[in-house]
Scaffold this active site. Structure first.
Site, PDB file in Angstrom:
ATOM      1  N   ARG A   1      28.944  88.037  50.100  1.00 10.99           N
ATOM      2  CA  ARG A   1      29.852  87.522  49.068  1.00 10.99           C
ATOM      3  C   ARG A   1      29.822  85.995  48.947  1.00 10.99           C
ATOM      4  NH1 ARG A   1      33.180  91.727  51.320  1.00 10.99           N
ATOM      5  NH2 ARG A   1      33.224  93.526  49.913  1.00 10.99           N
TER       6      ARG A   1
ATOM      7  N   LYS B   1      24.873  77.774  37.300  1.00 10.72           N
ATOM      8  CA  LYS B   1      24.497  79.031  36.663  1.00 10.72           C
ATOM      9  C   LYS B   1      23.272  79.609  37.378  1.00 10.72           C
ATOM     10  CE  LYS B   1      24.530  79.360  32.125  1.00 10.72           C
ATOM     11  NZ  LYS B   1      24.349  79.028  30.686  1.00 10.72           N
TER      12      LYS B   1
ATOM     13  N   GLU C   1      13.946  70.075  27.523  1.00 12.39           N
ATOM     14  CA  GLU C   1      15.367  70.081  27.872  1.00 12.39           C
ATOM     15  C   GLU C   1      15.952  68.671  27.836  1.00 12.39           C
ATOM     16  OE1 GLU C   1      17.323  72.552  28.259  1.00 12.39           O
ATOM     17  OE2 GLU C   1      16.126  74.305  28.826  1.00 12.39           O
TER      18      GLU C   1
ATOM     19  N   LYS D   1      25.153  66.483  31.607  1.00 10.72           N
ATOM     20  CA  LYS D   1      25.437  67.880  31.922  1.00 10.72           C
ATOM     21  C   LYS D   1      26.575  68.007  32.920  1.00 10.72           C
ATOM     22  CE  LYS D   1      23.499  72.329  33.067  1.00 10.72           C
ATOM     23  NZ  LYS D   1      22.294  73.151  33.354  1.00 10.72           N
TER      24      LYS D   1
ATOM     25  N   GLU E   1      31.575  78.249  30.818  1.00 11.58           N
ATOM     26  CA  GLU E   1      30.999  78.361  29.475  1.00 11.58           C
ATOM     27  C   GLU E   1      31.962  78.999  28.479  1.00 11.58           C
ATOM     28  OE1 GLU E   1      26.371  78.705  28.412  1.00 11.58           O
ATOM     29  OE2 GLU E   1      27.272  80.616  28.980  1.00 11.58           O
TER      30      GLU E   1
ATOM     31  N   ARG F   1      30.599  73.929  27.074  1.00  7.45           N
ATOM     32  CA  ARG F   1      29.350  74.175  27.799  1.00  7.45           C
ATOM     33  C   ARG F   1      28.375  75.012  26.971  1.00  7.45           C
ATOM     34  NH1 ARG F   1      28.458  75.797  34.220  1.00  7.45           N
ATOM     35  NH2 ARG F   1      26.187  75.619  34.134  1.00  7.45           N
TER      36      ARG F   1
ATOM     37  N   ASN G   1      23.342  75.328  25.060  1.00  6.71           N
ATOM     38  CA  ASN G   1      22.435  76.379  24.618  1.00  6.71           C
ATOM     39  C   ASN G   1      21.697  76.017  23.330  1.00  6.71           C
ATOM     40  OD1 ASN G   1      23.024  78.322  26.705  1.00  6.71           O
ATOM     41  ND2 ASN G   1      24.986  78.691  25.706  1.00  6.71           N
TER      42      ASN G   1
ATOM     43  N   HIS H   1      18.382  77.571  22.540  1.00  6.03           N
ATOM     44  CA  HIS H   1      18.106  78.640  23.502  1.00  6.03           C
ATOM     45  C   HIS H   1      18.221  80.049  22.916  1.00  6.03           C
ATOM     46  CE1 HIS H   1      18.155  75.372  26.305  1.00  6.03           C
ATOM     47  NE2 HIS H   1      17.931  76.173  27.331  1.00  6.03           N
TER      48      HIS H   1
ATOM     49  N   HIS I   1      14.996  81.837  23.666  1.00  4.53           N
ATOM     50  CA  HIS I   1      14.897  82.912  24.652  1.00  4.53           C
ATOM     51  C   HIS I   1      14.218  84.144  24.058  1.00  4.53           C
ATOM     52  CE1 HIS I   1      18.237  81.583  27.694  1.00  4.53           C
ATOM     53  NE2 HIS I   1      17.075  81.006  27.906  1.00  4.53           N
TER      54      HIS I   1
ATOM     55  N   HIS J   1       9.354  78.227  29.239  1.00  2.00           N
ATOM     56  CA  HIS J   1      10.742  78.154  28.783  1.00  2.00           C
ATOM     57  C   HIS J   1      10.982  76.956  27.871  1.00  2.00           C
ATOM     58  CE1 HIS J   1      15.106  78.228  28.801  1.00  2.00           C
ATOM     59  NE2 HIS J   1      15.108  76.989  29.246  1.00  2.00           N
TER      60      HIS J   1
END
Length: 355
Positions: free
Chosen positions: A121, A143, A185, A225, A235, A239, A243, A246, A250, A262
């Site tokens: 955990r 993330k 990016e 960031k 998010e 946030r 994206n 993206h 993606h 990417h």
């Protein structure tokens, strides 16, 4: 040394940026962790370059190191590989007092983060980012994710590291293509951040310029960031702006089956989206040539035949930004002025055909 502190909830960690960090990894990690077992996760590209020296430094600092190497590439970002790594930690008796160190780019950072967040955990986690993509983007913010079948980043967690080390020396062993895909990016972040940062990317005219200014570019991107993440860790709000490019990117990245990196897909996604947002009156017309000049100056692609195909629209259904049939597309009203533009999935074919 540039240090950016990220504080989320009850946790704070430093992102350290310097070109000598690779010489003192043991000391840096010992500054935040007591002696313990460390699972040092890397891939078959980075491992032969840096695994032995990193292991040596960690052991000299009093850590017990379990090196774990996976095949390089997006295919390693899977539940199967994550499960195999978790099994290795259990086999070697790792406890909650032990830790995971990611030595690699974005794939390794995501994969190792998932492993650290799930094992017992949650155990300690540190990133040593060796690619530009990881240094400016994926190593910051917590993330983590793996892919499932044809769906990218569908299984993951928000799990903050204890430390991130960003050393531009690692970029010297990247191919030009691997370096440039990370620069996509940087361009994205500069467009979100505002005129000052966007002006800096406007001065990058070739790949050599990226290498020369890598530390400044990383520091600017990470600072922006970090501020966004501290304001919106999960998010729920701003946030989502990160994206930009993206959602479309993606989809074509997955359809390209490894033929697109990417950052290359994000570059195409930014251009495709912005061209259409200009057409519908959301973005200013001069934004298209401004983005295009920055991307093409270093050889990034700006279009793809995969855009607008039936398979492309099928991929959008599984996008994490699909909320009950509506995509939250990130657009720019101007440089430094991102907004969310909701668009029904059913309206996407018409939207994509709008140029």
């Amino acid at each position: 040394m540039t240090t950016v502190t990220v504080s989320v909830g009850q946790q704070a960690y430093d992102v350290k940026i310097n070109d000598t960090l690779h010489t003192r990894i043991g000391a840096e990690i010992a500054s935040v962790w007591t002696p313990r077992q460390i699972a040092l996760i890397t891939d078959s590209h980075v491992g032969p370059l840096y695994l032995a020296e990193t292991t040596r430094q960690l052991e000299a600092a009093g850590f017990q190191v379990l090196p774990l190497e996976v095949p390089a590439g997006e295919e390693s970002k899977s539940l199967q590989v994550a499960g195999d790594l978790i099994s290795a930690l259990a086999e070697y008796g790792f406890t909650r007092g032990d830790g995971v160190v990611a030595l690699g780019g974005g794939v390794i950072g995501d994969l190792a983060g998932v492993v650290a967040s799930l094992y017992m955990r949650g155990i300690g986690y540190i990133q040593i980012a060796t690619s530009l993509t990881a240094q400016v983007d994926s190593s910051v913010g917590g993330k983590t994710a793996v892919n499932l079948g044809a769906t990218k980043n569908i299984a993951g967690t928000f799990y903050q590291p204890n430390l991130v080390l960003v050393d531009q020396t690692y970029l010297e062993t990247l191919t030009d293509r691997d370096l440039v895909e990370g620069y996509a990016e940087v361009v994205k972040t500069s467009a979100l951040a505002g005129p000052e940062f966007f002006g800096l990317t406007g001065k990058i005219q070739n790949i050599t310029d990226i290498r020369t200014h890598a530390q400044a570019l990383s520091a600017r991107a990470i600072t922006y960031k970090a501020a966004v993440v501290m304001a919106d860790e999960k998010e729920a709000g701003q946030r989502q702006f990160l994206n930009f490019g993206h959602t479309l990117g993606h989809a074509i990245e997955l359809l390209a089956h490894g033929e697109l990196r990417h950052g290359e897909a994000v570059s195409i996604g930014m251009m495709a989206l912005t061209e259409r947002m200009v057409r519908v009156g959301v973005s200013p017309a001069d934004l298209v040539p401004a983005l295009q000049s920055r991307l093409t100056a270093v050889g990034l692609p700006i279009t793809s035949d995969l855009l607008g195909t039936p398979a492309f629209f099928d991929r959008l259904v599984n996008d994490k930004k699909n909320h009950a049939g509506t995509l939250n597309l990130v657009a720019l009203e101007d440089i430094g002025q991102p907004i969310i533009v909701p668009k029904a999935l059913s309206a996407m074919p018409e939207f994509m055909a709008s140029i």
